[in-house]
Design a protein around this motif. Structure first.
Motif, PDB file in Angstrom:
ATOM      1  N   GLN A  46     -43.133 -37.477  18.408  1.00 39.53           N
ATOM      2  CA  GLN A  46     -41.958 -38.436  17.819  1.00 39.53           C
ATOM      3  C   GLN A  46     -40.732 -38.296  18.616  1.00 39.53           C
ATOM      4  OE1 GLN A  46     -41.058 -38.515  13.767  1.00 39.53           O
ATOM      5  NE2 GLN A  46     -43.367 -38.523  13.504  1.00 39.53           N
ATOM      6  N   VAL A  47     -40.500 -36.858  19.076  1.00 39.64           N
ATOM      7  CA  VAL A  47     -39.205 -36.634  19.905  1.00 39.64           C
ATOM      8  C   VAL A  47     -39.492 -37.077  21.493  1.00 39.64           C
ATOM      9  CG1 VAL A  47     -37.909 -34.655  20.869  1.00 39.64           C
ATOM     10  CG2 VAL A  47     -38.740 -34.754  18.478  1.00 39.64           C
ATOM     11  N   LEU A  48     -40.580 -36.713  21.787  1.00 44.45           N
ATOM     12  CA  LEU A  48     -40.768 -37.274  23.231  1.00 44.45           C
ATOM     13  C   LEU A  48     -40.588 -38.848  23.379  1.00 44.45           C
ATOM     14  CD1 LEU A  48     -43.965 -35.261  24.005  1.00 44.45           C
ATOM     15  CD2 LEU A  48     -41.704 -34.814  25.252  1.00 44.45           C
ATOM     16  N   SER A  49     -41.141 -39.476  22.447  1.00 44.16           N
ATOM     17  CA  SER A  49     -41.289 -40.930  22.433  1.00 44.16           C
ATOM     18  C   SER A  49     -39.839 -41.700  22.434  1.00 44.16           C
ATOM     19  CB  SER A  49     -42.058 -41.620  21.333  1.00 44.16           C
ATOM     20  OG  SER A  49     -43.432 -41.273  21.648  1.00 44.16           O
ATOM     21  N   HIS A  50     -39.139 -40.789  21.749  1.00 45.46           N
ATOM     22  CA  HIS A  50     -37.674 -41.536  21.732  1.00 45.46           C
ATOM     23  C   HIS A  50     -36.635 -41.177  22.620  1.00 45.46           C
ATOM     24  CE1 HIS A  50     -38.633 -41.736  16.871  1.00 45.46           C
ATOM     25  NE2 HIS A  50     -39.286 -42.698  17.599  1.00 45.46           N
ATOM     26  N   ASN A  51     -37.108 -40.237  23.520  1.00 45.16           N
ATOM     27  CA  ASN A  51     -36.056 -39.544  24.330  1.00 45.16           C
ATOM     28  C   ASN A  51     -36.266 -39.398  25.553  1.00 45.16           C
ATOM     29  OD1 ASN A  51     -33.837 -38.692  22.147  1.00 45.16           O
ATOM     30  ND2 ASN A  51     -35.654 -37.954  21.240  1.00 45.16           N
ATOM     31  N   LEU A  52     -37.520 -39.494  25.710  1.00 46.55           N
ATOM     32  CA  LEU A  52     -37.980 -39.369  27.515  1.00 46.55           C
ATOM     33  C   LEU A  52     -38.260 -40.777  27.964  1.00 46.55           C
ATOM     34  CD1 LEU A  52     -38.933 -36.498  28.697  1.00 46.55           C
ATOM     35  CD2 LEU A  52     -41.160 -37.326  28.423  1.00 46.55           C
ATOM     36  N   TYR A  77     -40.574 -29.451  13.977  1.00 47.00           N
ATOM     37  CA  TYR A  77     -41.818 -29.068  14.573  1.00 47.00           C
ATOM     38  C   TYR A  77     -41.782 -27.613  15.082  1.00 47.00           C
ATOM     39  CZ  TYR A  77     -45.212 -29.134  18.447  1.00 47.00           C
ATOM     40  OH  TYR A  77     -46.368 -28.681  19.235  1.00 47.00           O
ATOM     41  N   ILE A  78     -40.816 -27.299  15.409  1.00 43.50           N
ATOM     42  CA  ILE A  78     -40.888 -25.823  16.108  1.00 43.50           C
ATOM     43  C   ILE A  78     -40.741 -24.805  14.776  1.00 43.50           C
ATOM     44  CG2 ILE A  78     -39.624 -24.055  16.954  1.00 43.50           C
ATOM     45  CD1 ILE A  78     -38.186 -26.037  18.755  1.00 43.50           C
ATOM     46  N   GLN A  79     -40.224 -25.019  13.742  1.00 44.90           N
ATOM     47  CA  GLN A  79     -40.470 -24.256  12.696  1.00 44.90           C
ATOM     48  C   GLN A  79     -42.048 -24.311  12.010  1.00 44.90           C
ATOM     49  OE1 GLN A  79     -37.654 -25.612   9.961  1.00 44.90           O
ATOM     50  NE2 GLN A  79     -35.990 -24.229  10.690  1.00 44.90           N
ATOM     51  N   ASN A  80     -42.629 -25.463  11.916  1.00 41.59           N
ATOM     52  CA  ASN A  80     -43.911 -25.685  11.638  1.00 41.59           C
ATOM     53  C   ASN A  80     -45.109 -24.937  12.491  1.00 41.59           C
ATOM     54  OD1 ASN A  80     -43.131 -27.275   9.688  1.00 41.59           O
ATOM     55  ND2 ASN A  80     -43.980 -29.093  10.603  1.00 41.59           N
ATOM     56  N   GLN A  81     -44.627 -24.882  13.914  1.00 37.75           N
ATOM     57  CA  GLN A  81     -45.810 -24.155  14.788  1.00 37.75           C
ATOM     58  C   GLN A  81     -45.574 -22.721  14.573  1.00 37.75           C
ATOM     59  OE1 GLN A  81     -47.950 -26.292  16.546  1.00 37.75           O
ATOM     60  NE2 GLN A  81     -46.879 -27.665  15.077  1.00 37.75           N
ATOM     61  N   ILE A  82     -44.371 -22.341  14.642  1.00 35.85           N
ATOM     62  CA  ILE A  82     -44.308 -20.671  14.540  1.00 35.85           C
ATOM     63  C   ILE A  82     -44.312 -20.106  13.177  1.00 35.85           C
ATOM     64  CG2 ILE A  82     -42.266 -20.949  16.212  1.00 35.85           C
ATOM     65  CD1 ILE A  82     -40.107 -20.193  14.076  1.00 35.85           C
ATOM     66  N   ALA A  83     -44.789 -20.910  12.186  1.00 35.58           N
ATOM     67  CA  ALA A  83     -45.423 -20.463  11.083  1.00 35.58           C
ATOM     68  C   ALA A  83     -47.037 -20.331  11.003  1.00 35.58           C
ATOM     69  CB  ALA A  83     -44.857 -21.528   9.697  1.00 35.58           C
ATOM     70  N   ILE A  84     -47.343 -20.545  12.068  1.00 32.13           N
ATOM     71  CA  ILE A  84     -48.710 -20.802  12.193  1.00 32.13           C
ATOM     72  C   ILE A  84     -49.196 -19.637  12.956  1.00 32.13           C
ATOM     73  CG2 ILE A  84     -50.664 -21.883  13.568  1.00 32.13           C
ATOM     74  CD1 ILE A  84     -49.382 -24.728  13.021  1.00 32.13           C
ATOM     75  N   ASP A  85     -50.387 -19.040  12.704  1.00 32.72           N
ATOM     76  CA  ASP A  85     -51.129 -17.994  13.447  1.00 32.72           C
ATOM     77  C   ASP A  85     -52.147 -18.802  14.377  1.00 32.72           C
ATOM     78  OD1 ASP A  85     -52.616 -15.868  14.460  1.00 32.72           O
ATOM     79  OD2 ASP A  85     -52.904 -14.845  12.723  1.00 32.72           O
ATOM     80  N   PRO A  86     -51.634 -18.940  15.550  1.00 30.98           N
ATOM     81  CA  PRO A  86     -52.725 -19.601  16.494  1.00 30.98           C
ATOM     82  C   PRO A  86     -54.060 -18.949  16.805  1.00 30.98           C
ATOM     83  CG  PRO A  86     -50.977 -18.603  17.606  1.00 30.98           C
ATOM     84  CD  PRO A  86     -50.634 -18.426  16.125  1.00 30.98           C
ATOM     85  N   ARG A  87     -54.148 -17.582  16.491  1.00 35.22           N
ATOM     86  CA  ARG A  87     -55.339 -16.793  16.580  1.00 35.22           C
ATOM     87  C   ARG A  87     -56.563 -17.288  15.607  1.00 35.22           C
ATOM     88  NH1 ARG A  87     -54.126 -11.089  15.594  1.00 35.22           N
ATOM     89  NH2 ARG A  87     -53.088 -11.945  13.772  1.00 35.22           N
ATOM     90  N   ALA A 104     -41.247 -27.522  23.879  1.00 32.19           N
ATOM     91  CA  ALA A 104     -40.558 -27.966  22.823  1.00 32.19           C
ATOM     92  C   ALA A 104     -39.260 -26.864  22.586  1.00 32.19           C
ATOM     93  CB  ALA A 104     -41.061 -28.197  21.265  1.00 32.19           C
ATOM     94  N   LEU A 105     -39.704 -25.435  22.656  1.00 33.62           N
ATOM     95  CA  LEU A 105     -38.577 -24.535  22.770  1.00 33.62           C
ATOM     96  C   LEU A 105     -37.589 -24.597  23.959  1.00 33.62           C
ATOM     97  CD1 LEU A 105     -40.902 -21.500  21.730  1.00 33.62           C
ATOM     98  CD2 LEU A 105     -39.069 -22.454  20.475  1.00 33.62           C
ATOM     99  N   THR A 106     -38.152 -25.226  25.048  1.00 32.63           N
ATOM    100  CA  THR A 106     -37.188 -25.121  26.336  1.00 32.63           C
ATOM    101  C   THR A 106     -36.293 -26.573  26.065  1.00 32.63           C
ATOM    102  OG1 THR A 106     -39.031 -24.513  27.530  1.00 32.63           O
ATOM    103  CG2 THR A 106     -37.047 -25.922  28.690  1.00 32.63           C
ATOM    104  N   VAL A 107     -36.699 -27.611  25.351  1.00 33.29           N
ATOM    105  CA  VAL A 107     -35.916 -28.642  25.044  1.00 33.29           C
ATOM    106  C   VAL A 107     -34.864 -28.222  24.105  1.00 33.29           C
ATOM    107  CG1 VAL A 107     -35.749 -31.024  23.998  1.00 33.29           C
ATOM    108  CG2 VAL A 107     -37.359 -30.797  25.637  1.00 33.29           C
ATOM    109  N   GLU A 108     -35.236 -27.566  23.131  1.00 32.60           N
ATOM    110  CA  GLU A 108     -34.315 -27.031  21.924  1.00 32.60           C
ATOM    111  C   GLU A 108     -33.285 -26.105  22.452  1.00 32.60           C
ATOM    112  OE1 GLU A 108     -32.677 -26.253  18.192  1.00 32.60           O
ATOM    113  OE2 GLU A 108     -34.085 -27.808  18.939  1.00 32.60           O
ATOM    114  N   LEU A 109     -33.724 -25.311  23.495  1.00 33.50           N
ATOM    115  CA  LEU A 109     -32.551 -24.196  24.256  1.00 33.50           C
ATOM    116  C   LEU A 109     -31.867 -25.056  24.971  1.00 33.50           C
ATOM    117  CD1 LEU A 109     -32.059 -21.441  25.081  1.00 33.50           C
ATOM    118  CD2 LEU A 109     -33.776 -21.789  27.009  1.00 33.50           C
ATOM    119  N   ILE A 110     -31.866 -26.231  25.824  1.00 36.28           N
ATOM    120  CA  ILE A 110     -31.021 -26.996  26.316  1.00 36.28           C
ATOM    121  C   ILE A 110     -30.108 -27.571  25.430  1.00 36.28           C
ATOM    122  CG2 ILE A 110     -30.649 -28.872  28.040  1.00 36.28           C
ATOM    123  CD1 ILE A 110     -31.893 -26.586  29.367  1.00 36.28           C
TER     124      ILE A 110
END
Length: 259
Positions: A46-52, A77-87, A104-110
């Motif tokens: 959604q973020v990409l579709s609206h802003n890229l 989105y970032i909060q959801n992802q970092i709550a996951i154990d990707p392993r 996503a973290l890079t975009v958020e950083l900017i």
């Protein structure tokens, strides 16, 4: 003496960039190949579709005019992802997880530091950019952007196309793709991203008997190999380079990829 040191450090920070080596962080190598569950990246989409948007050979992000709703969506989105154990997921799911999270973290950083002319202006006073700064925590492990790219993605998957997938918010970087990576589209996306970059002037600019290549190919010789191996890689996406004989130069544009 202090003035001379200050000037020297300023020049060094504005021009030098040493790419980290690929060094496995074994903690993240675990996976569950029997787990068929798929992760959702719809919020990032959604973020990409609206802003890229596309401008010539670049995709540009509208940092200036992003809506409060999209800022909230990105944070969720970032909060959801970092709550996951990707392993706990299979490697195909993990790959898209890490690539999307990095971008996503890079975009958020900017966005947190906007307006800024270049990502290289961020980070600590003595650093060139923010890549070694802790940016998130997953499973109690503090992570930097360099950790994700050079200690997880590169050593685990050992695929040079990773360099076309992660985005550093700069015009010289391979484009931030308009679609989120998923386990189902990863191979097609990687192929598209590689072909797009190699067939762009910022990736490979052919000038008679000279090649002006992105500095990515210089920084990551460890991955792309010697000159012959690099040309073989490039010519697999741009056949006219197969028999190239001439000189090679490198360049990179650190200007922000803003709309």
């Amino acid at each position: 003496m202090q003035k001379t040191l200050f000037i020297s450090l300023a020049l060094l920070s504005s021009t030098a960039f040493a790419a980290p080596k690929s060094e496995l962080w074994s903690y993240w190598q675990q996976s569950d190949e029997q787990n068929p569950q798929m992760l959702s990246h719809e919020l990032w989409q959604q973020v990409l579709s609206h802003n890229l948007s596309i401008s010539g050979q670049n995709t540009l992000f509208d940092y200036k005019n992003i809506s409060p709703q999209d800022r909230n969506t990105l944070t969720r989105y970032i909060q959801n992802q970092i709550a996951i154990d990707p392993r706990n997921y299979n490697q195909a799911e993990q790959f898209s997880y890490w690539v999307n999270l990095y971008n996503a973290l890079t975009v958020e950083l900017i966005l947190e530091n906007y307006p800024v002319k270049s990502i290289t202006k961020l980070g600590s006073w003595f650093s060139f950019g923010p890549w070694d700064e802790t940016i998130t925590t997953i499973n109690g492990k503090a992570l930097t952007l360099n950790d994700i790219e050079h200690r997880i993605l590169r050593p685990i998957w050992q695929d040079v196309r990773i360099h076309y997938a992660v985005n550093c918010a700069s015009l010289g970087c391979p484009n931030l793709q308009p679609f989120a990576y998923t386990s189902e589209n990863t191979q097609a996306m990687l192929e598209h991203a590689a072909s797009e970059f190699i067939n762009s002037d910022k990736g490979v600019d052919v000038k008679a008997d000279q090649l002006q290549l992105s500095s990515i190919y210089d920084w990551y010789r460890e991955d792309f190999g010697n000159e012959q191996q690099l040309l073989e890689h490039l010519s697999s996406y741009r056949p006219q380079l197969k028999n190239f004989k001439g000189t090679i130069h490198y360049q990179y544009d650190w200007s922000l990829n803003q709309k």
